[in-house]
Design a protein around this motif. Structure first.
Motif, PDB file in Angstrom:
ATOM      1  N   ALA A  32     142.377  -8.125  -0.919  1.00  0.00           N
ATOM      2  CA  ALA A  32     142.528  -9.923  -0.217  1.00  0.00           C
ATOM      3  C   ALA A  32     143.396  -9.755   1.410  1.00  0.00           C
ATOM      4  CB  ALA A  32     142.307 -10.674  -0.272  1.00  0.00           C
ATOM      5  N   ALA A  33     144.672  -9.017   0.429  1.00  0.00           N
ATOM      6  CA  ALA A  33     145.835  -8.427   1.407  1.00  0.00           C
ATOM      7  C   ALA A  33     145.569  -7.806   2.340  1.00  0.00           C
ATOM      8  CB  ALA A  33     147.412  -8.826   0.488  1.00  0.00           C
ATOM      9  N   VAL A  53     149.640  -1.833   1.522  1.00  0.00           N
ATOM     10  CA  VAL A  53     150.268  -3.272   1.418  1.00  0.00           C
ATOM     11  C   VAL A  53     151.167  -3.881   1.383  1.00  0.00           C
ATOM     12  CG1 VAL A  53     149.735  -5.653   0.184  1.00  0.00           C
ATOM     13  CG2 VAL A  53     147.556  -4.136   0.081  1.00  0.00           C
ATOM     14  N   THR A  54     152.191  -4.415   2.152  1.00  0.00           N
ATOM     15  CA  THR A  54     153.470  -4.708   2.684  1.00  0.00           C
ATOM     16  C   THR A  54     153.705  -6.257   2.614  1.00  0.00           C
ATOM     17  OG1 THR A  54     154.015  -3.185   3.850  1.00  0.00           O
ATOM     18  CG2 THR A  54     155.116  -4.786   3.388  1.00  0.00           C
ATOM     19  N   LEU A  55     154.466  -6.320   1.124  1.00  0.00           N
ATOM     20  CA  LEU A  55     154.940  -8.131   1.165  1.00  0.00           C
ATOM     21  C   LEU A  55     155.992  -7.800   1.202  1.00  0.00           C
ATOM     22  CD1 LEU A  55     153.255  -8.531  -2.434  1.00  0.00           C
ATOM     23  CD2 LEU A  55     152.132  -9.194  -0.263  1.00  0.00           C
ATOM     24  N   GLU A  83     161.778  -6.725   0.280  1.00  0.00           N
ATOM     25  CA  GLU A  83     160.185  -6.241   0.528  1.00  0.00           C
ATOM     26  C   GLU A  83     159.298  -4.969   0.007  1.00  0.00           C
ATOM     27  OE1 GLU A  83     159.155  -4.626   5.263  1.00  0.00           O
ATOM     28  OE2 GLU A  83     159.626  -2.742   3.780  1.00  0.00           O
ATOM     29  N   VAL A  84     158.322  -5.567  -0.484  1.00  0.00           N
ATOM     30  CA  VAL A  84     157.357  -5.238  -1.449  1.00  0.00           C
ATOM     31  C   VAL A  84     156.228  -4.186  -1.142  1.00  0.00           C
ATOM     32  CG1 VAL A  84     155.882  -5.043  -3.996  1.00  0.00           C
ATOM     33  CG2 VAL A  84     157.866  -6.526  -3.030  1.00  0.00           C
ATOM     34  N   GLN A  85     156.851  -2.407  -0.903  1.00  0.00           N
ATOM     35  CA  GLN A  85     155.207  -2.199  -0.769  1.00  0.00           C
ATOM     36  C   GLN A  85     154.486  -1.587  -1.706  1.00  0.00           C
ATOM     37  OE1 GLN A  85     157.684   0.601   1.609  1.00  0.00           O
ATOM     38  NE2 GLN A  85     156.969  -0.168   3.388  1.00  0.00           N
ATOM     39  N   CYS A 100     155.723 -14.766  -2.051  1.00  0.00           N
ATOM     40  CA  CYS A 100     155.602 -13.736  -1.277  1.00  0.00           C
ATOM     41  C   CYS A 100     154.410 -13.877  -0.463  1.00  0.00           C
ATOM     42  CB  CYS A 100     155.142 -12.646  -1.912  1.00  0.00           C
ATOM     43  SG  CYS A 100     156.315 -12.146  -3.285  1.00  0.00           S
ATOM     44  N   ASP A 101     154.720 -13.910   1.058  1.00  0.00           N
ATOM     45  CA  ASP A 101     153.133 -13.078   2.068  1.00  0.00           C
ATOM     46  C   ASP A 101     152.852 -11.928   2.528  1.00  0.00           C
ATOM     47  OD1 ASP A 101     153.272 -16.245   2.664  1.00  0.00           O
ATOM     48  OD2 ASP A 101     155.406 -15.979   3.596  1.00  0.00           O
TER      49      ASP A 101
END
Length: 112
Positions: free
Chosen positions: A12-13, A26-28, A44-46, A106-107
């Protein structure tokens, strides 16, 4: 691992991504409040994945030595920080061996 859990959220992201490559990213952006200091840091989470499996994880540009995927998300560590990402609820939680802790939301960062 249930596809309806982690992979459904990661899938969904990717709503904005029309990339047809084998691996997608996907980057959060996670706003994490650390206690007891009461400071907020944006992390930042990838996550690289191939629609079936998470292939790589980077936090603030650093690749952890290892990570484990569970039905809620993933667990890993960077330096002394043990990190849990709940991908179903889009939440970050972490601790520094009991000396401090962090929690945040997280977005998804839309691809540019």
């Amino acid at each position: 691992m249930k596809r309806s859990g982690v992979m459904a959220w990661v899938g969904a992201a990717l709503w904005a991504s029309q990339v047809h490559a084998a691996t997608q990213m996907v980057t959060l952006s996670c706003a994490v409040a650390y206690m007891p200091e009461r400071s907020t840091w944006v992390r930042e989470v990838q996550i690289d994945w191939d629609r079936k499996t998470i292939r790589a994880v980077r936090i603030d540009g650093l690749a952890p030595y290892s990570y484990s995927v569970n039905p809620q998300g993933l667990s890993t560590a960077i330096d002394n920080e043990r990190i849990q990402l709940d991908l179903n609820q889009a939440q970050w939680s972490s601790d520094f061996r009991g000396l401090a802790s962090g929690r945040g939301r997280c977005d998804v960062v839309a691809p540019s």
